[in-house]
Motif scaffolding. Structure first.
Motif, PDB file in Angstrom:
ATOM      1  N   UNK A 106      33.009 -31.008  23.983  1.00 43.40           N
ATOM      2  CA  UNK A 106      32.142 -29.854  24.188  1.00 43.40           C
ATOM      3  C   UNK A 106      32.615 -29.163  25.455  1.00 43.40           C
ATOM      4  N   UNK A 107      33.101 -27.955  25.344  1.00 43.83           N
ATOM      5  CA  UNK A 107      33.671 -27.281  26.510  1.00 43.83           C
ATOM      6  C   UNK A 107      32.602 -26.683  27.417  1.00 43.83           C
ATOM      7  N   UNK A 148      25.110 -30.637  14.016  1.00 46.33           N
ATOM      8  CA  UNK A 148      23.794 -30.935  14.579  1.00 46.33           C
ATOM      9  C   UNK A 148      23.189 -29.699  15.231  1.00 46.33           C
ATOM     10  N   UNK A 149      21.855 -29.627  15.259  1.00 45.91           N
ATOM     11  CA  UNK A 149      21.206 -28.506  15.944  1.00 45.91           C
ATOM     12  C   UNK A 149      21.646 -28.431  17.406  1.00 45.91           C
ATOM     13  N   UNK A 150      21.849 -27.236  17.867  1.00 45.31           N
ATOM     14  CA  UNK A 150      22.240 -27.038  19.258  1.00 45.31           C
ATOM     15  C   UNK A 150      23.721 -26.828  19.459  1.00 45.31           C
ATOM     16  N   UNK A 151      24.541 -27.107  18.421  1.00 43.26           N
ATOM     17  CA  UNK A 151      25.982 -26.951  18.610  1.00 43.26           C
ATOM     18  C   UNK A 151      26.400 -25.498  18.419  1.00 43.26           C
ATOM     19  N   UNK A 152      27.146 -24.991  19.382  1.00 44.32           N
ATOM     20  CA  UNK A 152      27.813 -23.702  19.288  1.00 44.32           C
ATOM     21  C   UNK A 152      29.124 -23.853  20.032  1.00 44.32           C
ATOM     22  N   UNK A 182      23.793 -31.083  25.539  1.00 46.52           N
ATOM     23  CA  UNK A 182      23.624 -30.199  26.693  1.00 46.52           C
ATOM     24  C   UNK A 182      22.870 -28.918  26.403  1.00 46.52           C
ATOM     25  N   UNK A 183      22.448 -28.698  25.160  1.00 50.65           N
ATOM     26  CA  UNK A 183      21.837 -27.411  24.812  1.00 50.65           C
ATOM     27  C   UNK A 183      20.615 -27.102  25.664  1.00 50.65           C
ATOM     28  N   UNK A 187      29.813 -17.994  26.209  1.00 51.07           N
ATOM     29  CA  UNK A 187      30.233 -17.249  25.014  1.00 51.07           C
ATOM     30  C   UNK A 187      31.386 -16.307  25.335  1.00 51.07           C
ATOM     31  N   UNK A 188      31.306 -15.665  26.498  1.00 47.69           N
ATOM     32  CA  UNK A 188      32.391 -14.781  26.902  1.00 47.69           C
ATOM     33  C   UNK A 188      33.680 -15.570  27.134  1.00 47.69           C
ATOM     34  N   UNK A 189      33.554 -16.730  27.760  1.00 46.11           N
ATOM     35  CA  UNK A 189      34.730 -17.586  27.962  1.00 46.11           C
ATOM     36  C   UNK A 189      35.316 -17.996  26.612  1.00 46.11           C
TER      37      UNK A 189
END
Length: 309
Positions: free
Chosen positions: A242-243, A256-260, A268-269, A281-283
């Motif tokens: 997870x970056x 899973x819920x929370x993953x983007x 960490x969400x 998101x911009x990164x």
């Protein structure tokens, strides 16, 4: 195929800053990437590149003061596991925050991987995992105590609160490649613990040498490079990263819920704000654009400042 080299060595460097430039130049000239940490107490890190380049770096390091006995561990990666090369100056090559700790003075008894199972299965032995909580979460030795520390700096405080649990026990400790145990065993000896042992070469050496059918290891071993985890035979494990929080995740965790991607995972969400997520998101957008151009965005790199070896 890239050669991955994890290394560390405790020795006295009177002027670590003077070593940085020549070492960085050599790595860049030989196509070597990764992270090396320099401090007055020695060197630690993981690098990767062509075998000829790695050999040149090792020859240079072994010629440094007190480094003739430098040890390292090789493995392989199908893709370059680091995007860039960093040589950083630090107060400690692995941060414990205890000024009196000096592995050059004394450490616990080294135990070879072939003898480790017998030791940790003895009823009078307490086995302690000295790694961070997110590392322990994906794999550890059977019966090991998890201190649930977020960083190695927390270990002394954890020991002070829990030491009575280990009264009349021999202590066996392990980490990824050995460096954290060099300090933690020295620390326990300074606290009056008489019988302290640690796994020679760490989990990486154990996974390399001990057949899977004879193993007391359960799960995968987190590594501080683009492979994220390795398993027996040092083959690449199933984990991604997870970056947002830099914790390891499995492919199924993406459902899973929370993953983007690049923004959050189930771990960490709830830990970041909306502003943080917008920035992530911009990164991630910039990483995707770099990938479309056939480049690797620097922020996609995996930090290499953990165990090192």
């Amino acid at each position: 195929m890239f050669t991955v080299c994890a290394l560390y060595h405790f020795t006295r460097f009177d002027d670590p800053a003077a070593l940085r430039g020549p070492l960085l130049d050599l790595c860049l000239a030989n196509g070597v990437t990764g992270t090396l940490l320099l401090a007055g107490e020695g060197i630690n890190g993981t690098v990767a590149g062509p075998r000829t380049g790695i050999d040149a770096v090792l020859a240079h390091l072994r010629a440094l003061p007190g480094c003739a006995d430098l040890e390292w561990k090789f493995s392989e990666a199908a893709e370059r596991p680091f995007a860039r090369m960093k040589v950083r100056l630090k107060k400690e090559i692995v941060t414990m925050g205890q000024p009196g700790v000096d592995p050059r003075a004394s450490v616990g008894h080294y135990v070879a991987p072939a003898d480790w199972n017998e030791l940790i299965r003895s009823p009078d032995v307490a086995v302690i995992d000295t790694r961070n909580d997110y590392e322990v979460a994906i794999g550890t030795f059977e019966g090991a105590v998890d201190p649930q520390t977020a960083s190695f700096r927390e270990f002394p405080a954890w020991w002070e609160k829990n030491k009575e649990r280990f009264h009349n026990k021999r202590i066996a400790m392990f980490c990824t490649g050995g460096i954290r145990c060099e300090k933690s065993t020295n620390y326990l000896l300074s606290q009056g613990v008489e019988e302290v042992f640690h796994l020679k070469g760490g989990i990486l050496k154990y996974l390399e040498e001990v057949p899977e059918e004879d193993s007391a290891w359960q799960g995968s071993c987190f590594v501080f490079d683009g492979r994220v985890s390795v398993e027996h035979g040092l083959r690449e494990g199933p984990h991604g990263l997870c970056h947002a929080c830099r914790r390891p995740i499995l492919p199924e965790d993406q459902a899973r819920p929370g993953y983007e991607e690049g923004v959050s995972c189930h771990q960490c969400v709830a830990e970041t704000s909306d502003e943080d997520k917008a920035r992530f998101r911009e990164r991630q957008k910039q990483i995707a654009l770099a990938k479309a151009r056939g480049e690797r965005h620097l922020h996609a790199d995996v930090p290499g400042e953990g165990d090192g070896a």
